[in-house]
Design an enzyme around this catalytic site. Structure first.
Site, PDB file in Angstrom:
ATOM      1  N   TRP A   1      26.925  79.473  37.264  1.00  0.00           N
ATOM      2  CA  TRP A   1      27.750  80.824  36.827  1.00  0.00           C
ATOM      3  C   TRP A   1      29.164  80.424  35.675  1.00  0.00           C
ATOM      4  CZ3 TRP A   1      26.029  84.798  37.765  1.00  0.00           C
ATOM      5  CH2 TRP A   1      24.603  85.433  39.217  1.00  0.00           C
ATOM      6  N   ASP A   2      30.343  79.280  36.622  1.00  0.00           N
ATOM      7  CA  ASP A   2      31.470  78.672  35.518  1.00  0.00           C
ATOM      8  C   ASP A   2      31.343  78.059  34.225  1.00  0.00           C
ATOM      9  OD1 ASP A   2      33.787  77.781  35.152  1.00  0.00           O
ATOM     10  OD2 ASP A   2      34.417  77.600  36.962  1.00  0.00           O
ATOM     11  N   LYS A   3      31.713  78.574  33.796  1.00  0.00           N
ATOM     12  CA  LYS A   3      31.379  77.726  32.339  1.00  0.00           C
ATOM     13  C   LYS A   3      30.177  76.993  31.540  1.00  0.00           C
ATOM     14  CE  LYS A   3      34.962  74.092  33.397  1.00  0.00           C
ATOM     15  NZ  LYS A   3      35.364  72.759  34.587  1.00  0.00           N
ATOM     16  N   ASP A   4      29.543  78.546  31.688  1.00  0.00           N
ATOM     17  CA  ASP A   4      28.025  78.945  30.572  1.00  0.00           C
ATOM     18  C   ASP A   4      29.046  79.889  29.302  1.00  0.00           C
ATOM     19  OD1 ASP A   4      26.354  78.530  32.980  1.00  0.00           O
ATOM     20  OD2 ASP A   4      26.165  80.488  32.946  1.00  0.00           O
ATOM     21  N   ILE A   5      27.280  79.286  28.579  1.00  0.00           N
ATOM     22  CA  ILE A   5      27.962  80.023  27.517  1.00  0.00           C
ATOM     23  C   ILE A   5      27.249  80.694  26.802  1.00  0.00           C
ATOM     24  CG2 ILE A   5      27.936  78.997  24.965  1.00  0.00           C
ATOM     25  CD1 ILE A   5      28.744  75.991  26.016  1.00  0.00           C
TER      26      ILE A   5
END
Length: 81
Positions: free
Chosen positions: A1-5
């Site tokens: 979830w974290d740091k997806d683009i």
């Protein structure tokens, strides 16, 4: 979830800052369909705590770096059109 683009289209221009800057993309991206599948949908940006409360089963991390977007009723988000 974290740091997806993800790409979002803004209604008005923004000023670059510590948290807003252009992103350099790879010169040789993967072939579409191999590891990435682009989707396009009109969705709402939601308060992060709204997402955490609405979807406790996902155990979203306690971070503000996640952009919460979709439709609370379901059916349209980054994985569904």
């Amino acid at each position: 979830w974290d740091k997806d683009i993800m790409l979002i289209r803004l209604n008005k221009p923004v000023s670059y800052s510590e948290h807003i800057a252009p992103l350099s993309l790879p010169s040789s991206p993967p072939i579409v369909g191999s590891v990435c599948r682009p989707h396009c949908a009109n969705i709402n940006l939601l308060d992060y705590e709204v997402c955490r409360t609405a979807h406790p089963q996902f155990r979203l991390p306690a971070t503000s770096r996640i952009l919460c977007a979709g439709v609370l009723e379901g059916g349209i988000d980054t994985c569904h059109r």
